[in-house]
Scaffold this motif. Structure first.
Motif: not given
Ligand SMILES: C[S@@+](CC[C@H](N)C(=O)[O-])C[C@H]1O[C@@H](n2cnc3c(N)ncnc32)[C@H](O)[C@@H]1O
Length: 220
Positions: A82, A134, A146, A148, A157, A160-161, A171, A173
């Motif tokens: 993202i 996103a 996902v 980012c 976030l 969004w994710t 996730l 990140a």
């Protein structure tokens, strides 16, 4: 201006088989990155460390997260990055995990053009570039992982994710030193978006370089 790490053996060690492709990415960033507003003027001499090796540090965590899917009998994973911007970590991840499809989600037209150009020139057949915010991307079927870097604090976030992570996906990140404080602050948003067990790991970048941090959140 030369990069401090040009020709260093730690590049091969950290990037392995992806080094030749990432050397081409480095050369392209060096030639065009500042002009296109993708990196700052002072980044040119530290592109390897600040951007490419820093992005590569997330790869073992993504592979681990995908590995669980293989245990469940799923053959192929899927990854979304993202807010890829200049291609971090998305282009680096795609070069280092070439057998898994990677979708780069980025709203800004010029950056989308750049990302597509990089994917074409580096012959990264596993990359799809999607021009979108996103939060506009349909949640189904979702991605296994996902990722980012430097897009927004965890409070934002999460919303969004996490909706884009499929059930039991993750996730993963890249975050700075404030990672733990960010997930503490975002506990409510993480839970609300189906996130479980948020945690921070220190991620080695390469010998002699400062480590970075990775936040992992499981999806219910
Ligand atoms: C600070 S840049 C970071 C770029 C890259 N990830 C990096 O680490 O170098 C943030 C990027 O997130 C993108 N972005 C901002 N809001 C977004 C959203 N809602 N969905 C997806 N990307 C977004 C911006 O266009 C920008 O390219």
């Amino acid at each position: 201006m030369a990069d401090e790490l040009d020709g260093s053996p730690i590049l091969q060690e950290a990037l392995g088989d992806a080094l030749p492709v990432l050397e081409r990415f480095h050369a392209k960033l060096e030639a065009e990155g500042e002009l296109k507003g993708l990196i700052g003027p002072r980044d040119v001499s530290i592109l390897w460390e600040r951007h490419i090796l820093n992005s590569a540090a997330i790869v073992p965590f993504i592979k681990d997260a995908l590995g669980e899917d293989r245990v469940e009998g799923r053959k192929k994973g899927s990854i979304a990055d993202i807010g890829s911007g200049g291609g971090f970590p998305g282009i680096v991840v795609a070069a280092m995990i070439p057998n898994v499809p990677v979708t780069l989600i980025e709203p800004m037209e010029r950056r989308v053009e750049w990302l597509q150009e990089c994917a074409d020139e580096l012959e990264l057949g596993n990359v799809t570039v999607l021009r979108a915010r996103a939060e506009e991307v349909p949640a189904k079927p979702g991605f296994d992982v996902v990722t980012c870097r430097a897009v927004a604090p965890m409070t934002k976030l999460s919303g969004w994710t996490l909706p884009l992570v499929r059930p039991h996906g993750h996730l993963v990140a890249l975050k700075g030193r404030s990672a733990q404080a960010e997930i503490d602050k975002a506990a409510k948003e993480i839970r609300k978006n189906g996130g479980l067990n948020p945690r921070v790991y220190e991620a080695p970048v390469a010998e002699g370089l400062e480590p970075t941090h990775v936040v992992i959140v499981d999806k219910r």
